[in-house]
Design a protein around this motif. Sequence first.
Motif, PDB file in Angstrom:
ATOM      1  N   GLY A  44       0.639  -1.539  -0.391  1.00  0.00           N
ATOM      2  CA  GLY A  44      -0.209  -0.029   0.307  1.00  0.00           C
ATOM      3  C   GLY A  44      -0.010   1.680   0.188  1.00  0.00           C
ATOM      4  N   THR A  45       1.811   1.431   0.794  1.00  0.00           N
ATOM      5  CA  THR A  45       2.509   2.511   1.387  1.00  0.00           C
ATOM      6  C   THR A  45       3.428   2.989  -0.303  1.00  0.00           C
ATOM      7  N   ASP A  46       4.167   1.724  -1.011  1.00  0.00           N
ATOM      8  CA  ASP A  46       4.977   1.546  -1.918  1.00  0.00           C
ATOM      9  C   ASP A  46       3.621   2.168  -3.080  1.00  0.00           C
ATOM     10  N   LEU A  47       2.600   1.533  -3.279  1.00  0.00           N
ATOM     11  CA  LEU A  47       1.653   2.303  -4.361  1.00  0.00           C
ATOM     12  C   LEU A  47       1.086   4.093  -4.333  1.00  0.00           C
ATOM     13  N   ALA A  48       0.792   3.879  -3.245  1.00  0.00           N
ATOM     14  CA  ALA A  48       1.110   6.088  -2.973  1.00  0.00           C
ATOM     15  C   ALA A  48       2.245   6.286  -3.441  1.00  0.00           C
ATOM     16  N   LYS A  91     -10.136  -6.844   0.305  1.00  0.00           N
ATOM     17  CA  LYS A  91     -10.942  -6.664   1.280  1.00  0.00           C
ATOM     18  C   LYS A  91     -11.760  -7.513   2.018  1.00  0.00           C
ATOM     19  N   SER A  92     -12.659  -8.601   1.116  1.00  0.00           N
ATOM     20  CA  SER A  92     -13.356  -9.067   1.427  1.00  0.00           C
ATOM     21  C   SER A  92     -12.484 -10.427   2.050  1.00  0.00           C
ATOM     22  N   PHE A  93     -11.287 -10.590   1.330  1.00  0.00           N
ATOM     23  CA  PHE A  93     -10.760 -12.251   1.856  1.00  0.00           C
ATOM     24  C   PHE A  93      -9.352 -11.376   3.357  1.00  0.00           C
ATOM     25  N   THR A 196      -1.331   3.093 -10.350  1.00  0.00           N
ATOM     26  CA  THR A 196      -0.931   2.858  -8.743  1.00  0.00           C
ATOM     27  C   THR A 196      -2.103   4.299  -8.451  1.00  0.00           C
ATOM     28  N   ALA A 197      -2.535   4.922  -8.644  1.00  0.00           N
ATOM     29  CA  ALA A 197      -3.673   5.873  -7.656  1.00  0.00           C
ATOM     30  C   ALA A 197      -4.772   5.329  -7.336  1.00  0.00           C
ATOM     31  N   ILE A 198      -5.075   4.334  -8.331  1.00  0.00           N
ATOM     32  CA  ILE A 198      -6.431   3.538  -7.809  1.00  0.00           C
ATOM     33  C   ILE A 198      -6.916   2.748  -7.087  1.00  0.00           C
ATOM     34  N   ALA A 199      -4.993   1.689  -7.004  1.00  0.00           N
ATOM     35  CA  ALA A 199      -4.226   1.092  -6.220  1.00  0.00           C
ATOM     36  C   ALA A 199      -4.761   1.566  -4.959  1.00  0.00           C
ATOM     37  N   ALA A 200      -3.721   2.369  -4.957  1.00  0.00           N
ATOM     38  CA  ALA A 200      -3.540   2.796  -3.663  1.00  0.00           C
ATOM     39  C   ALA A 200      -4.275   3.760  -2.721  1.00  0.00           C
ATOM     40  N   HIS A 203      -5.757   0.752  -1.079  1.00  0.00           N
ATOM     41  CA  HIS A 203      -5.176   0.635  -0.150  1.00  0.00           C
ATOM     42  C   HIS A 203      -5.075   1.426   0.740  1.00  0.00           C
ATOM     43  N   TRP A 204      -6.221   2.685   1.022  1.00  0.00           N
ATOM     44  CA  TRP A 204      -5.904   3.480   1.765  1.00  0.00           C
ATOM     45  C   TRP A 204      -7.337   3.266   2.185  1.00  0.00           C
ATOM     46  N   TRP A 205      -8.490   2.682   1.637  1.00  0.00           N
ATOM     47  CA  TRP A 205      -9.855   2.131   2.199  1.00  0.00           C
ATOM     48  C   TRP A 205      -8.723   0.972   3.627  1.00  0.00           C
TER      49      TRP A 205
END
Length: 257
Positions: A44-48, A91-93, A196-200, A203-205
């Motif tokens: 998550g941090t690397d994506l941001a 999120k589900s898992f 990467t923005a959407i993925a980040a 991960h923020w969520w």
Amino acid sequence: MTLSYIVSGFAVGLLVGMTGVGGGSLMTPLLTLLFGVSPSVAVGTDLAFASITKSAGTLTHRLRGTIRWDIVKRLCIGALPAAVVSTLALKSFGTVSPEIGQIIRYSIAGSVLLTVVALIFKGRMLNWINAHPEKQLQGNKLAAATIISGAVLGVLVTVSSIGAGAIGATLLVMLYPRMSSAEVAGTDIAYAVPLTAIAALGHWWLGSIHWELLISLLIGSLPGITLGSWVARSVPEKFLRVLLAMTLTTVAVKLIY
């Protein structure tokens, strides 16, 4: 610890500047192995981190006219929905469970090994394609292959934060062998920004971004990338890529075992 993060950001930025390989293949394993950051937080941090640094790169390439926006669109059609679906699956898992953490760890290792393959065999694959022009995709088949490639990259990037750099660039070279190196780099960076923005954001969520760590990495990486870009021409590219491939292979083995 903050100083260690800054130094690590500088080192990764330096290597990225010299080799052009995506920072995720270096940063995410570094955070996991050296600093003991959980796999989900490292991703998550690397994506941001990637979304911010690649935005600056996109602006530069746009000013130089080295972005194929038609290809960016095709890649995003596949990558962005795949990133959303992958986030919902995480999120589900449950991203913080030990089982999911182990899956993410193996995903990181697999993506690192794919990066190694891309580094070593990119030239040979391109030579083969140029020698067999009849094998090159055209028209709707090419568009479909680009969208599917984007979807695969979307899953890889969301789960492991790795794939948008060397793997993405290699796929572009295979699908569009007539593109210049500058266009490959610019297009690869441009599609990676929304991905990467959407993925980040996902991960923020999920709560898997370490903001203090992110800021420390950026403080170190920005001057590192700048310096690496300056000295890139004075260091043999083949030597750097072999060294990087050996390093990444060692990292992948350590992640698995």
